[in-house]
Design a protein around this motif. Structure first.
Motif, PDB file in Angstrom:
ATOM      1  N   HIS A   4      40.962 -11.205 -35.014  1.00 36.61           N
ATOM      2  CA  HIS A   4      39.906 -10.217 -34.770  1.00 36.61           C
ATOM      3  C   HIS A   4      40.472  -8.970 -34.083  1.00 36.61           C
ATOM      4  CE1 HIS A   4      36.058  -8.463 -33.792  1.00 36.61           C
ATOM      5  NE2 HIS A   4      36.367  -8.478 -32.514  1.00 36.61           N
ATOM      6  N   ALA A   5      41.399  -9.168 -33.180  1.00 39.38           N
ATOM      7  CA  ALA A   5      41.981  -8.027 -32.465  1.00 39.38           C
ATOM      8  C   ALA A   5      42.805  -7.157 -33.398  1.00 39.38           C
ATOM      9  CB  ALA A   5      42.836  -8.521 -31.305  1.00 39.38           C
ATOM     10  N   LEU A   6      43.293  -7.739 -34.491  1.00 39.69           N
ATOM     11  CA  LEU A   6      44.122  -6.990 -35.427  1.00 39.69           C
ATOM     12  C   LEU A   6      43.311  -6.332 -36.547  1.00 39.69           C
ATOM     13  CD1 LEU A   6      47.074  -9.497 -35.892  1.00 39.69           C
ATOM     14  CD2 LEU A   6      47.058  -7.416 -34.533  1.00 39.69           C
ATOM     15  N   ALA A   7      42.045  -6.701 -36.677  1.00 35.84           N
ATOM     16  CA  ALA A   7      41.243  -6.186 -37.777  1.00 35.84           C
ATOM     17  C   ALA A   7      41.135  -4.664 -37.682  1.00 35.84           C
ATOM     18  CB  ALA A   7      39.855  -6.811 -37.768  1.00 35.84           C
ATOM     19  N   PRO A   8      41.500  -3.966 -38.764  1.00 35.00           N
ATOM     20  CA  PRO A   8      41.417  -2.506 -38.738  1.00 35.00           C
ATOM     21  C   PRO A   8      39.979  -2.038 -38.922  1.00 35.00           C
ATOM     22  CG  PRO A   8      42.067  -3.239 -40.903  1.00 35.00           C
ATOM     23  CD  PRO A   8      41.987  -4.477 -40.039  1.00 35.00           C
ATOM     24  N   ALA A   9      39.749  -0.802 -38.614  1.00 35.86           N
ATOM     25  CA  ALA A   9      38.450  -0.198 -38.912  1.00 35.86           C
ATOM     26  C   ALA A   9      38.288  -0.197 -40.424  1.00 35.86           C
ATOM     27  CB  ALA A   9      38.385   1.215 -38.358  1.00 35.86           C
ATOM     28  N   ARG A  10      37.126  -0.612 -40.887  1.00 34.25           N
ATOM     29  CA  ARG A  10      36.858  -0.673 -42.322  1.00 34.25           C
ATOM     30  C   ARG A  10      36.283   0.652 -42.793  1.00 34.25           C
ATOM     31  NH1 ARG A  10      32.959  -4.922 -45.606  1.00 34.25           N
ATOM     32  NH2 ARG A  10      33.175  -3.873 -47.624  1.00 34.25           N
ATOM     33  N   LEU A  11      36.920   1.226 -43.799  1.00 33.03           N
ATOM     34  CA  LEU A  11      36.375   2.417 -44.444  1.00 33.03           C
ATOM     35  C   LEU A  11      35.184   1.970 -45.277  1.00 33.03           C
ATOM     36  CD1 LEU A  11      36.525   5.406 -45.233  1.00 33.03           C
ATOM     37  CD2 LEU A  11      38.124   4.752 -47.039  1.00 33.03           C
ATOM     38  N   LEU A  12      34.011   2.492 -44.960  1.00 35.26           N
ATOM     39  CA  LEU A  12      32.802   2.085 -45.665  1.00 35.26           C
ATOM     40  C   LEU A  12      32.702   2.776 -47.023  1.00 35.26           C
ATOM     41  CD1 LEU A  12      30.352   2.009 -42.639  1.00 35.26           C
ATOM     42  CD2 LEU A  12      31.323   0.061 -43.873  1.00 35.26           C
ATOM     43  N   PRO A  13      31.979   2.163 -47.959  1.00 38.48           N
ATOM     44  CA  PRO A  13      31.919   2.708 -49.319  1.00 38.48           C
ATOM     45  C   PRO A  13      30.954   3.871 -49.493  1.00 38.48           C
ATOM     46  CG  PRO A  13      30.709   0.652 -49.214  1.00 38.48           C
ATOM     47  CD  PRO A  13      31.356   0.854 -47.863  1.00 38.48           C
ATOM     48  N   TRP A  14      30.537   4.468 -48.413  1.00 37.26           N
ATOM     49  CA  TRP A  14      29.688   5.659 -48.484  1.00 37.26           C
ATOM     50  C   TRP A  14      30.197   6.663 -47.459  1.00 37.26           C
ATOM     51  CZ3 TRP A  14      27.545   0.815 -47.232  1.00 37.26           C
ATOM     52  CH2 TRP A  14      27.410   0.564 -45.863  1.00 37.26           C
ATOM     53  N   PRO A  15      30.022   7.928 -47.745  1.00 35.93           N
ATOM     54  CA  PRO A  15      30.484   8.934 -46.787  1.00 35.93           C
ATOM     55  C   PRO A  15      29.518   9.052 -45.607  1.00 35.93           C
ATOM     56  CG  PRO A  15      29.502   9.991 -48.686  1.00 35.93           C
ATOM     57  CD  PRO A  15      29.514   8.517 -48.970  1.00 35.93           C
ATOM     58  N   GLY A  16      30.049   9.530 -44.510  1.00 40.80           N
ATOM     59  CA  GLY A  16      29.219   9.805 -43.342  1.00 40.80           C
ATOM     60  C   GLY A  16      28.645  11.200 -43.435  1.00 40.80           C
ATOM     61  N   PRO A  17      28.140  11.701 -42.322  1.00 38.27           N
ATOM     62  CA  PRO A  17      27.591  13.056 -42.315  1.00 38.27           C
ATOM     63  C   PRO A  17      28.624  14.084 -42.787  1.00 38.27           C
ATOM     64  CG  PRO A  17      27.056  11.905 -40.279  1.00 38.27           C
ATOM     65  CD  PRO A  17      28.018  11.033 -41.036  1.00 38.27           C
ATOM     66  N   GLU A  18      28.161  15.044 -43.506  1.00 40.69           N
ATOM     67  CA  GLU A  18      29.004  16.122 -44.025  1.00 40.69           C
ATOM     68  C   GLU A  18      30.091  15.620 -44.969  1.00 40.69           C
ATOM     69  OE1 GLU A  18      30.432  18.315 -40.644  1.00 40.69           O
ATOM     70  OE2 GLU A  18      28.421  18.527 -39.815  1.00 40.69           O
ATOM     71  N   GLY A  19      29.893  14.442 -45.546  1.00 39.05           N
ATOM     72  CA  GLY A  19      30.851  13.906 -46.510  1.00 39.05           C
ATOM     73  C   GLY A  19      32.116  13.336 -45.904  1.00 39.05           C
ATOM     74  N   LYS A  20      32.144  13.210 -44.593  1.00 39.26           N
ATOM     75  CA  LYS A  20      33.343  12.694 -43.922  1.00 39.26           C
ATOM     76  C   LYS A  20      33.392  11.171 -44.034  1.00 39.26           C
ATOM     77  CE  LYS A  20      33.658  16.523 -40.712  1.00 39.26           C
ATOM     78  NZ  LYS A  20      33.706  16.937 -39.323  1.00 39.26           N
ATOM     79  N   PRO A  21      34.599  10.588 -43.945  1.00 38.20           N
ATOM     80  CA  PRO A  21      34.719   9.127 -44.013  1.00 38.20           C
ATOM     81  C   PRO A  21      33.924   8.451 -42.898  1.00 38.20           C
ATOM     82  CG  PRO A  21      36.879  10.155 -44.165  1.00 38.20           C
ATOM     83  CD  PRO A  21      35.903  11.237 -43.816  1.00 38.20           C
TER      84      PRO A  21
END
Length: 108
Positions: A4-21
């Motif tokens: 769990h401590a090694l789990a990276p941040a997951r890039l979600l399959p939708w963009p955030g505000p202003e189209g940012k990851p």
């Protein structure tokens, strides 16, 4: 150190505000992770459907209009963006787990 401590941040399959990851910090078992898994599945199915539609259009003997081609290319561009985001997200998570397995294997 736990996995769990090694789990990276997951890039979600939708963009955030202003189209940012948009990223998720999680062990992969929560509601948002499941929602992201479902969204990825839908996005991949839609991309496959567009490829099938393209194949049908290319097999058709009728001339395609510029409007039809422009529309299809726009949707395919969106689908390719989604698929690339999914591949990046899954690749990043796979790399961490592969590295973890190699470090924890006493025979390596």
């Amino acid at each position: 150190m736990t996995l769990h401590a090694l789990a990276p941040a997951r890039l979600l399959p939708w963009p955030g505000p202003e189209g940012k990851p948009c990223y998720l910090l999680s062990d992969g078992g929560g509601r948002l992770s499941r929602a992201a898994d479902i969204a990825e599945g839908v996005q991949l199915d839609m991309a496959a459907g567009l490829l099938d539609h393209l194949a049908d259009m290319l097999r058709d003997d009728e001339q395609l209009s510029a409007v039809q081609l422009r529309y299809l290319l726009a949707r395919m561009g969106e689908a390719l963006t989604d698929v690339c985001r999914i591949a990046e997200s899954r690749g990043a998570r796979l790399a961490v787990y592969t590295d973890f397995d190699a470090e924890s294997d006493p025979g390596s």
